[in-house]
Enzyme design. Structure first.
Site, mmCIF file in Angstrom:
data_model
loop_
_atom_site.group_PDB
_atom_site.id
_atom_site.type_symbol
_atom_site.label_atom_id
_atom_site.label_comp_id
_atom_site.label_asym_id
_atom_site.label_seq_id
_atom_site.Cartn_x
_atom_site.Cartn_y
_atom_site.Cartn_z
ATOM 1 N N ASP A 161 -7.425 -0.831 3.865
ATOM 2 C CA ASP A 161 -6.923 -2.026 3.197
ATOM 3 C C ASP A 161 -6.938 -3.293 4.066
ATOM 4 O OD1 ASP A 161 -4.694 -1.537 4.757
ATOM 5 O OD2 ASP A 161 -3.559 -0.648 3.128
ATOM 6 N N ASP B 273 -1.207 -0.481 6.030
ATOM 7 C CA ASP B 273 -1.404 0.091 7.363
ATOM 8 C C ASP B 273 -2.831 -0.133 7.840
ATOM 9 O OD1 ASP B 273 -2.774 1.767 5.730
ATOM 10 O OD2 ASP B 273 -1.878 3.611 6.454
ATOM 11 N N ASP C 95 0.884 -1.143 0.000
ATOM 12 C CA ASP C 95 0.000 0.000 0.000
ATOM 13 C C ASP C 95 0.935 1.209 0.000
ATOM 14 O OD1 ASP C 95 -2.418 1.479 0.421
ATOM 15 O OD2 ASP C 95 -1.797 1.752 2.492
HETATM 16 P P1 ADP Z 1 -3.776 4.662 -0.129
HETATM 17 O O1 ADP Z 1 -4.090 3.565 -1.060
HETATM 18 O O2 ADP Z 1 -2.705 5.544 -0.686
HETATM 19 O O3 ADP Z 1 -3.484 4.231 1.248
HETATM 20 P P2 ADP Z 1 -6.581 5.392 0.416
HETATM 21 O O4 ADP Z 1 -7.226 4.239 -0.271
HETATM 22 O O5 ADP Z 1 -6.637 5.401 1.901
HETATM 23 O O6 ADP Z 1 -5.088 5.628 -0.091
HETATM 24 O O7 ADP Z 1 -7.224 6.719 -0.097
HETATM 25 C C1 ADP Z 1 -7.242 7.012 -1.487
HETATM 26 C C2 ADP Z 1 -7.586 8.445 -1.784
HETATM 27 O O8 ADP Z 1 -8.901 8.729 -1.338
HETATM 28 C C3 ADP Z 1 -6.694 9.450 -1.108
HETATM 29 O O9 ADP Z 1 -5.534 9.700 -1.841
HETATM 30 C C4 ADP Z 1 -7.606 10.649 -1.031
HETATM 31 O O10 ADP Z 1 -7.596 11.334 -2.257
HETATM 32 C C5 ADP Z 1 -8.971 10.054 -0.841
HETATM 33 N N1 ADP Z 1 -9.324 9.992 0.583
HETATM 34 C C6 ADP Z 1 -9.459 8.892 1.335
HETATM 35 N N2 ADP Z 1 -9.803 9.188 2.594
HETATM 36 C C7 ADP Z 1 -9.852 10.540 2.649
HETATM 37 C C8 ADP Z 1 -10.120 11.481 3.693
HETATM 38 N N3 ADP Z 1 -10.395 11.110 4.945
HETATM 39 N N4 ADP Z 1 -10.087 12.793 3.372
HETATM 40 C C9 ADP Z 1 -9.804 13.186 2.133
HETATM 41 N N5 ADP Z 1 -9.534 12.363 1.120
HETATM 42 C C10 ADP Z 1 -9.555 11.055 1.367
HETATM 43 MG MG MG Z 2 -3.711 3.296 3.042
#
Ligand code: ADP
Ligand code: MG
Length: 628
Positions: A525, A521, A328
């Site tokens: 996921d 983390d 991730d």
């Molecule tokens: P990663 O795969 O990098 O861990 P996530 O799946 O957690 O990322 O989130 C993907 C995207 O969704 C983030 O890059 C952001 O654009 C958006 N996002 C997710 N959660 C939030 C939040 N709490 N506030 C703002 N944007 C969010």
């Molecule tokens: Mg993440």
């Protein structure tokens, strides 16, 4: 040494001395029999009782049974043939017990070693009362209480520093010897040792939910998840021992009968019964039965010493066969601590935009939320926020002061049918819509962890064939990170479900034997962590759900530890296979020699105890992990 081991040692010494004494007197007949029975019973009474109980409970075929039959048989034979040579039977029992003693000592020692390594269980918490400190059971401390941790004491419960500065030794948790400095407002986890200053901590969890309790639970339960090799050994022992007993019976009966009936020669009952008894002693499977679980136990202990918690020996086995590692991005390869790089908006002021963002994000545990709140700098007034809805992989919508506010990525804007403006800056773009109108965006960016690049290189070095990064973040950012770290394949702009599908695809397209590890983390996921062949979670930054869903937990979030964990698992599996081959090999040779009458009972018991001692010493090697 515990009491039981001491008692056993006394029995061993007394009966050994008696045997030496008896070798100087030539006692024969009934007197000889009685004299030899004394050391025999001293050293072997518990084995005889166990064997007897086994028969009574219809669980006949165990080691005690083998030993009891072999030694009683040898004594009966010596008595019947009037040779008066009971030494051998007593010696077999004596050596068997020496082996058992050694094994229980070694197991006890490595258990102690592990709990010493993991010496993190706090005995008390200090609470301030009437100007003084009172020691209470950490279990009794309620969430939100203030506890005081003095220099030299362990932090008993997770919390936030309210007062004081200090440096913490996190070695027992992470295997990292560098101290970590903490100040007011910092989060600290239980299990660290406070080194320099007095700290007042406001607890954020109960003791049972705190990091220490979780870790101790994990380690204590680790041995209940058995690996295939361990299963193999216990199934093997179940078939093996009866098979050996039947073979021994055949060996005792068949040749004499054939000699008598077919060859019309002297039956030589004594010779063949003796060979059969020797065969029984040789076949005792204790070296295998004990050394395999001990190897895994030591491997898990060695790993936790290095800051890698492995939840069971089956995971060590899978880890050793890992060929593909999927990461991730946020919080795993990057720090998950975003800095605000730019704020672009229509009418509102910068502060207003950040304020709205922080309010909407006030109850999320996503790294982006935490970062936006940090940028806001004040404690958001939660009473202004209502109807919070987190849409994983997209963002959050809520009402602030009764007005609809949406904070998230372009997917969220699409979902709300709000036209957005793309930003020229590279970074994670957080779009905002207020009252259904586009209000602007905040550009934030994260930095990669300092060890991420080396971690990828280290993985290639240990033979990982493919590294993959999955992220919900924008393609531009994702490609940049992957490129700078040397990751083979990137998939970006994924929703949590897409991540599961991608991992599934990767699992289906690889060879059956090669295993896939997912490192994350746990924020958005956790399902992937459980779907992968092996799920590795970041322990410090990661969510509780991640630690729950994962099979392996990295205590200090350092991706370097992945390659280390793989190395540890391979070393451990190597030791397991060495022991299996060595123990079975020596057994087979001895059994063949015994069957044709070359090996006597002396050789048999030496071989058995010798193999066991070597196998146990070899197993303990797994406990020691070289610093990489
Ligand atoms: P990663 O795969 O990098 O861990 P996530 O799946 O957690 O990322 O989130 C993907 C995207 O969704 C983030 O890059 C952001 O654009 C958006 N996002 C997710 N959660 C939030 C939040 N709490 N506030 C703002 N944007 C969010
Ligand atoms: Mg993440």
């Amino acid at each position: 040494m515990n009491k039981k081991q001491k008692k056993m040692l006394v029995r061993i010494i007394v009966s050994a001395l008696m045997m030496i004494g008896l070798s100087f007197v030539s006692a024969t007949g009934i007197t000889g029999f009685i004299l030899y029975m004394i050391p025999y019973l001293i050293i072997g009474y518990d084995i005889l009782i166990k064997a007897f109980k086994g028969i009574k409970n219809r669980q006949v075929f165990d080691e005690s049974f083998l030993m009891a039959v072999a030694t009683i048989g040898a004594i009966a034979l010596a008595f019947y043939e009037k040779s008066g040579d009971y030494t051998e039977a007593v010696a077999v029992m004596l050596f068997y017990q020496i082996g058992e003693w050694f094994q229980s000592y070694a197991v006890g020692k490595s258990r102690r070693n592990i709990s010493e390594l993991m010496d993190i269980r706090p005995d008390y918490a200090n609470i301030e009362k009437d100007g003084g400190l009172e020691r209470v059971d950490p279990d009794e401390v309620e969430t939100g209480s203030i506890i005081v941790v003095q220099p030299g004491e362990k932090v008993p419960i997770d919390g936030i520093v309210e007062e004081g500065n200090s440096s913490l030794n996190t070695g027992a948790l992470t295997g990292e010897s560098l101290p970590r400095d903490v100040k007011v407002g910092d989060e600290i986890v239980s299990g660290c040792i406070n080194m320099t200053g007095v700290l007042k901590i406001r607890t954020t969890r109960e003791f049972g939910e705190s990091t220490v309790s979780k870790i101790l639970d994990l380690v204590e339960n680790a041995s209940s998840r058995k690996s295939k090799s361990e299963d193999f050994i216990s199934r093997f022992a179940k078939v093996y021992t009866p098979a050996v007993c039947i073979s021994a019976l055949v060996l005792a009966l068949l040749p004499p009968v054939i000699r008598m009936l077919i060859l019309s020669a002297d039956a030589q009952w004594g010779v063949w019964i003796y060979r059969a008894l020797t065969f029984l002693v040789i076949s005792c499977p204790c070296a295998l039965v004990i050394s395999i679980p001990l190897s895994f136990f030591a491997g898990i202990g060695g790993a936790s010493n290095a800051g890698v918690l492995v939840k069971g020996s089956n995971y060590l086995e899978t880890l050793s066969r890992t060929k593909i590692v999927v990461f991730d991005k946020t919080g795993t390869l990057t720090q998950g601590v975003f800095e605000v790089n730019g704020i672009h908006h229509n009418e509102l002021e910068n502060e207003k935009l950040i304020e709205y963002a922080a309010l909407v994000e006030s109850s999320s545990s996503h790294p982006i939320s935490k970062s936006l709140q940090r940028a806001y700098g004040k404690k958001p007034d939660r009473s202004r926020v209502s109807e919070i809805q987190e849409i994983s992989g997209k963002g959050i919508i809520a009402k602030v002061d009764g007005i609809d506010v949406a904070v998230g990525n372009s997917k969220l804007m699409d979902k709300l049918n709000v036209p957005y403006i793309n930003c020229h800056q590279v970074g994670t773009i957080i779009h905002m819509a207020i009252n259904g109108e586009y209000a602007g965006h905040i550009v934030i960016s994260d930095i990669v962890k300092p060890t991420s690049k080396d971690a990828i290189r280290a993985l290639k070095k240990v033979g990982i064939t493919k590294t993959v990064m999955l992220t919900g973040d924008a393609k531009k950012v994702a490609d940049q990170v992957a490129e700078s770290l040397g990751i083979d394949t990137v998939y970006s702009e994924l929703l949590p479900d897409d991540k599961v599908n991608k991992v599934e695809e990767l699992i289906n397209s690889k060879e059956e034997k090669a295993k896939l590890a997912f490192v994350g983390d746990g924020i958005n996921d956790a399902p992937v962590l459980s779907r992968a062949d092996i799920g590795i979670a970041m322990g410090a930054m990661g969510s509780d759900a991640a630690i729950e869903a994962a099979d392996v937990v990295l205590m200090d979030d350092d991706p370097m530890k992945i390659a280390k964990a793989i190395k540890i698992s391979r070393k451990c599996m190597g030791i397991v296979y060495q022991n299996i081959v060595f123990a079975i090999g020596v057994k087979v040779i001895c059994l063949l020699l015994g069957a044709v009458g070359i090996a006597n009972m002396w050789l048999a018991i030496f071989a058995d105890v010798g193999v066991m001692i070597i196998a146990v010493l070899n197993a303990i090697r797994a406990l020691f992990v070289k610093k990489l």
